[in-house]
Design a protein around this motif. Structure first.
Motif, PDB file in Angstrom:
ATOM      1  N   PRO A  28      -2.321   6.065 -17.692  1.00 27.60           N
ATOM      2  CA  PRO A  28      -0.958   5.617 -16.894  1.00 27.60           C
ATOM      3  C   PRO A  28      -0.723   4.219 -17.089  1.00 27.60           C
ATOM      4  CG  PRO A  28      -3.175   5.732 -15.450  1.00 27.60           C
ATOM      5  CD  PRO A  28      -3.574   6.278 -16.827  1.00 27.60           C
ATOM      6  N   ALA A  29       0.505   3.850 -16.965  1.00 30.87           N
ATOM      7  CA  ALA A  29       1.187   2.659 -17.045  1.00 30.87           C
ATOM      8  C   ALA A  29       2.343   2.263 -16.220  1.00 30.87           C
ATOM      9  CB  ALA A  29       1.555   2.348 -18.377  1.00 30.87           C
ATOM     10  N   ALA A  30       2.750   1.132 -15.803  1.00 25.51           N
ATOM     11  CA  ALA A  30       3.697   0.730 -15.005  1.00 25.51           C
ATOM     12  C   ALA A  30       4.417  -0.286 -15.437  1.00 25.51           C
ATOM     13  CB  ALA A  30       2.909   0.456 -13.688  1.00 25.51           C
ATOM     14  N   ARG A  31       5.796  -0.351 -15.484  1.00 26.84           N
ATOM     15  CA  ARG A  31       6.601  -1.509 -15.846  1.00 26.84           C
ATOM     16  C   ARG A  31       6.337  -2.481 -14.722  1.00 26.84           C
ATOM     17  NH1 ARG A  31      11.387  -2.807 -14.321  1.00 26.84           N
ATOM     18  NH2 ARG A  31      11.861  -0.625 -13.446  1.00 26.84           N
ATOM     19  N   PRO A  32       6.169  -3.849 -14.962  1.00 28.73           N
ATOM     20  CA  PRO A  32       5.771  -4.839 -14.049  1.00 28.73           C
ATOM     21  C   PRO A  32       6.940  -4.931 -12.946  1.00 28.73           C
ATOM     22  CG  PRO A  32       4.998  -5.707 -16.081  1.00 28.73           C
ATOM     23  CD  PRO A  32       5.748  -4.456 -16.393  1.00 28.73           C
ATOM     24  N   VAL A  33       6.570  -5.350 -11.859  1.00 29.55           N
ATOM     25  CA  VAL A  33       7.668  -5.714 -10.813  1.00 29.55           C
ATOM     26  C   VAL A  33       8.117  -6.927 -10.963  1.00 29.55           C
ATOM     27  CG1 VAL A  33       8.363  -5.727  -8.328  1.00 29.55           C
ATOM     28  CG2 VAL A  33       7.020  -3.722  -9.256  1.00 29.55           C
ATOM     29  N   THR A  34       9.520  -7.213 -10.937  1.00 28.10           N
ATOM     30  CA  THR A  34       9.827  -8.544 -10.957  1.00 28.10           C
ATOM     31  C   THR A  34      10.093  -9.151  -9.462  1.00 28.10           C
ATOM     32  OG1 THR A  34      12.126  -8.126 -11.000  1.00 28.10           O
ATOM     33  CG2 THR A  34      11.112  -7.996 -13.070  1.00 28.10           C
ATOM     34  N   ARG A  35      10.061 -10.598  -9.316  1.00 28.55           N
ATOM     35  CA  ARG A  35      10.392 -10.979  -7.976  1.00 28.55           C
ATOM     36  C   ARG A  35      11.726 -10.661  -7.487  1.00 28.55           C
ATOM     37  NH1 ARG A  35      11.218 -15.533  -4.843  1.00 28.55           N
ATOM     38  NH2 ARG A  35       9.226 -16.074  -3.445  1.00 28.55           N
ATOM     39  N   ALA A  36      12.612 -10.663  -8.383  1.00 29.66           N
ATOM     40  CA  ALA A  36      14.262 -10.307  -7.812  1.00 29.66           C
ATOM     41  C   ALA A  36      14.246  -8.735  -7.642  1.00 29.66           C
ATOM     42  CB  ALA A  36      15.104 -10.138  -9.227  1.00 29.66           C
ATOM     43  N   GLU A  37      13.383  -7.769  -7.999  1.00 35.06           N
ATOM     44  CA  GLU A  37      13.506  -6.308  -7.582  1.00 35.06           C
ATOM     45  C   GLU A  37      12.664  -6.434  -5.939  1.00 35.06           C
ATOM     46  OE1 GLU A  37      12.630  -3.406 -11.215  1.00 35.06           O
ATOM     47  OE2 GLU A  37      11.203  -4.902 -10.907  1.00 35.06           O
ATOM     48  N   LEU A  38      12.042  -7.310  -5.593  1.00 35.11           N
ATOM     49  CA  LEU A  38      11.300  -7.415  -4.192  1.00 35.11           C
ATOM     50  C   LEU A  38      12.138  -8.048  -3.375  1.00 35.11           C
ATOM     51  CD1 LEU A  38       7.483  -8.176  -5.369  1.00 35.11           C
ATOM     52  CD2 LEU A  38       8.451  -5.913  -4.266  1.00 35.11           C
ATOM     53  N   ILE A  39      13.068  -8.866  -3.560  1.00 36.50           N
ATOM     54  CA  ILE A  39      14.054  -9.629  -2.689  1.00 36.50           C
ATOM     55  C   ILE A  39      14.754  -8.464  -1.859  1.00 36.50           C
ATOM     56  CG2 ILE A  39      15.945 -10.932  -2.654  1.00 36.50           C
ATOM     57  CD1 ILE A  39      14.786 -12.726  -4.967  1.00 36.50           C
ATOM     58  N   PRO A  40      15.460  -7.525  -2.302  1.00 44.15           N
ATOM     59  CA  PRO A  40      16.004  -6.582  -1.323  1.00 44.15           C
ATOM     60  C   PRO A  40      15.043  -5.785  -0.409  1.00 44.15           C
ATOM     61  CG  PRO A  40      16.744  -6.168  -3.621  1.00 44.15           C
ATOM     62  CD  PRO A  40      15.745  -7.128  -3.676  1.00 44.15           C
ATOM     63  N   ALA A  41      13.961  -5.667  -0.626  1.00 46.47           N
ATOM     64  CA  ALA A  41      12.853  -4.959   0.274  1.00 46.47           C
ATOM     65  C   ALA A  41      12.518  -6.231   1.139  1.00 46.47           C
ATOM     66  CB  ALA A  41      11.614  -4.657  -0.525  1.00 46.47           C
ATOM     67  N   THR A  42      12.316  -7.542   0.966  1.00 48.93           N
ATOM     68  CA  THR A  42      12.154  -8.628   1.668  1.00 48.93           C
ATOM     69  C   THR A  42      13.117  -8.856   2.827  1.00 48.93           C
ATOM     70  OG1 THR A  42      10.740  -9.373   0.003  1.00 48.93           O
ATOM     71  CG2 THR A  42      11.148 -10.891   1.846  1.00 48.93           C
ATOM     72  N   LEU A  43      14.337  -8.848   2.196  1.00 51.16           N
ATOM     73  CA  LEU A  43      15.336  -9.352   3.241  1.00 51.16           C
ATOM     74  C   LEU A  43      15.605  -8.117   4.177  1.00 51.16           C
ATOM     75  CD1 LEU A  43      18.023 -10.572   0.721  1.00 51.16           C
ATOM     76  CD2 LEU A  43      16.762 -11.869   2.477  1.00 51.16           C
ATOM     77  N   ASP A  44      15.505  -6.815   3.827  1.00 50.12           N
ATOM     78  CA  ASP A  44      15.393  -5.671   4.531  1.00 50.12           C
ATOM     79  C   ASP A  44      14.309  -5.661   5.855  1.00 50.12           C
ATOM     80  OD1 ASP A  44      16.081  -2.651   5.224  1.00 50.12           O
ATOM     81  OD2 ASP A  44      13.834  -2.616   5.276  1.00 50.12           O
ATOM     82  N   TYR A  45      13.036  -6.201   5.392  1.00 50.07           N
ATOM     83  CA  TYR A  45      11.929  -6.254   6.250  1.00 50.07           C
ATOM     84  C   TYR A  45      12.281  -7.438   7.412  1.00 50.07           C
ATOM     85  CZ  TYR A  45       7.658  -6.058   8.404  1.00 50.07           C
ATOM     86  OH  TYR A  45       6.555  -5.941   9.428  1.00 50.07           O
ATOM     87  N   GLN A  46      13.098  -8.633   6.690  1.00 53.67           N
ATOM     88  CA  GLN A  46      13.153  -9.645   7.391  1.00 53.67           C
ATOM     89  C   GLN A  46      14.228  -9.556   8.777  1.00 53.67           C
ATOM     90  OE1 GLN A  46      15.325 -12.887   5.528  1.00 53.67           O
ATOM     91  NE2 GLN A  46      14.265 -14.368   6.793  1.00 53.67           N
ATOM     92  N   ARG A  47      15.374  -8.623   8.276  1.00 51.30           N
ATOM     93  CA  ARG A  47      16.452  -8.300   9.230  1.00 51.30           C
ATOM     94  C   ARG A  47      15.728  -7.511  10.246  1.00 51.30           C
ATOM     95  NH1 ARG A  47      19.675  -8.304   4.623  1.00 51.30           N
ATOM     96  NH2 ARG A  47      18.897  -6.089   4.213  1.00 51.30           N
ATOM     97  N   TRP A  48      14.861  -6.623   9.840  1.00 54.55           N
ATOM     98  CA  TRP A  48      14.163  -5.628  10.832  1.00 54.55           C
ATOM     99  C   TRP A  48      13.252  -6.246  11.555  1.00 54.55           C
ATOM    100  CZ3 TRP A  48       9.025  -4.371  11.678  1.00 54.55           C
ATOM    101  CH2 TRP A  48       8.745  -3.299  12.371  1.00 54.55           C
ATOM    102  N   THR A  49      12.591  -7.340  11.394  1.00 51.07           N
ATOM    103  CA  THR A  49      11.586  -7.954  12.260  1.00 51.07           C
ATOM    104  C   THR A  49      12.432  -8.692  13.234  1.00 51.07           C
ATOM    105  OG1 THR A  49      10.051  -8.059  10.439  1.00 51.07           O
ATOM    106  CG2 THR A  49       9.706  -9.882  12.234  1.00 51.07           C
ATOM    107  N   ALA A  50      13.451  -9.531  12.963  1.00 52.56           N
ATOM    108  CA  ALA A  50      14.350 -10.102  13.810  1.00 52.56           C
ATOM    109  C   ALA A  50      14.832  -9.268  14.975  1.00 52.56           C
ATOM    110  CB  ALA A  50      15.581 -10.620  13.156  1.00 52.56           C
TER     111      ALA A  50
END
Length: 401
Positions: free
Chosen positions: A161-183
């Motif tokens: 098994p192998a996986a392409r590394p996740v970039t910080r830019a790819e995580l930003i939408p998930a983080t913003l989604d969670y931030q809005r939900w938490t608010a």
């Protein structure tokens, strides 16, 4: 439930070191605390930066090739490429610690990695090779990444098994989604703590206990945000850990302080002051959250830390101050885990073949929360901790090679 900082520090380091234990994704449940069996696709990652031990005699004998990961000679020494399981000895002759990865040079997918190989030491790396192209990437501390020579293997064998590394830019939408939900959740939590304060002010203990549970479960579902709350979160949901006065310590505040009072016959001005303090602290959390920018890396860590805390705190009874609601809190924290996982799913679909099985295990744990014995729940959450540690490793942001 802020958790245990000392224990978490080791876990966070382990997540950065452990690479993609994907070959164990469909393994059966393991007892909590028992490490997963080592697979051919799992890196040996027991040491930390600057303190890595040299490879022992057995490691040296077992290694098929000793590969240099010094930036100037990155990837040299691979003399006998062949398909199947391989064990490399990664030798760092540089003056600084070096991270090393075996990658697909075309896609950047990572087959195995070892982080923080100290100067003058050697560390093992186990991988399973198949037909394809491979190259070692060497990332020295405070230096530019270097990619070594490409090695090509023919035939038809499938690689590990192998996986392409996740970039910080790819995580930003998930983080913003969670931030809005938490608010949105914090606004509802403020209404729940206001209702709790009203019930206590009116002296209605039965209503106050019901309102306490509603509000506390609402807070437990915010598990992904605990790290960003900081001291404000400890004021809202801290325990007596580290407080010399125990339940009578003036620094013991928040949900658990009220829990102790409501289930130990306390009433009067002191309890009302605690309720007012909690209500004010929750409202302050809501105001400050609008200015908070959670780090994507922290959200990824929390996907594993939430069930870990559930296992070591709620299911162990360490956060019960009289209500006996640990199992209900564990269910709310399972909600929190799934909510943090949800925005990561698009990244996992092409990187984590164990996603379907993970979802089945989450569903089974939810069913067991209704009826299972304590030992079964320990096994369920222990299994989730291991699987979600794999998820966190896959989604961990890595330096570009």
């Amino acid at each position: 439930m802020p958790g245990s900082p000392g224990r978490r520090a080791g876990r966070r380091r382990a997540l950065a070191l452990a690479l993609l234990a994907l070959a164990t994704c469909a393994a059966p449940a393991r007892p909590p605390g028992k490490p997963p069996a080592t697979t051919a696709a799992t890196a040996d990652t027991t040491a930390t930066t600057g303190t890595a031990p040299t490879v022992d005699a057995k490691d040296t004998v077992d290694a098929q090739d000793t590969v240099d990961i010094t930036p100037g000679t990155c990837g040299t020494g691979w003399q006998h490429p062949r398909p199947g399981p391989q064990r490399f000895a990664l030798r760092n002759g540089a003056a600084v610690p070096v991270d090393a990865r075996l990658t697909d040079p075309r896609t950047g997918a990572v087959y195995g990695e070892v982080e923080g190989v100290a100067p003058g030491t050697t560390r093992p790396l186990r991988v399973r090779l198949g037909a394809g192209s491979y190259a070692f990437a060497c990332l020295p501390e405070d230096g530019d990444a270097v990619t070594g020579p490409v090695v090509r293997l023919g035939g038809h064998a499938a690689p590990g098994p192998a996986a392409r590394p996740v970039t910080r830019a790819e995580l930003i939408p998930a983080t913003l989604d969670y931030q809005r939900w938490t608010a949105r959740q914090l606004a509802g939590l403020a209404r729940a703590t206001a209702a709790l304060r009203t019930a206590i002010d009116h002296g209605d203990r039965a209503a106050a206990r019901r309102a306490w549970l509603t509000a506390h479960l609402g807070y437990a579902r915010l598990g992904g945000a605990y790290g960003a709350f900081g001291a404000a979160g400890r004021a809202v949901d801290g325990t007596t850990a580290g407080l010399p006065g125990g339940v009578h310590d003036p620094r013991f505040t928040g949900f658990h302080r009220l829990e102790y009072g409501l289930w130990h016959g306390e009433d009067g001005p002191a309890l009302r002051r605690c309720a007012a303090r909690l209500d004010a602290d929750v409202r302050a959390l809501g105001r400050t959250w609008d200015q908070t920018r959670p780090a994507p890396e922290a959200l990824v860590r929390r996907v594993q830390e939430i069930p870990e805390d559930t296992l070591h705190l709620e299911l162990a009874g360490r956060t019960d101050y009289g209500s006996g609601t640990g199992r209900a809190t564990a269910g709310a924290q399972l909600d929190a885990t799934e909510r943090v996982l949800e925005p990561l799913v698009p990244l996992l679909r092409t990187r984590y073949p164990g996603l379907a099985e993970l979802r089945r295990r989450l569903a089974r744990t939810r069913r067991d929360l209704e009826h299972a014995q304590h030992r079964r729940l320990d096994a369920d959450f222990g299994d989730l901790v291991e699987r979600l540690a794999e998820v966190a490793a896959v989604c961990a942001v890595r330096r570009a090679a």
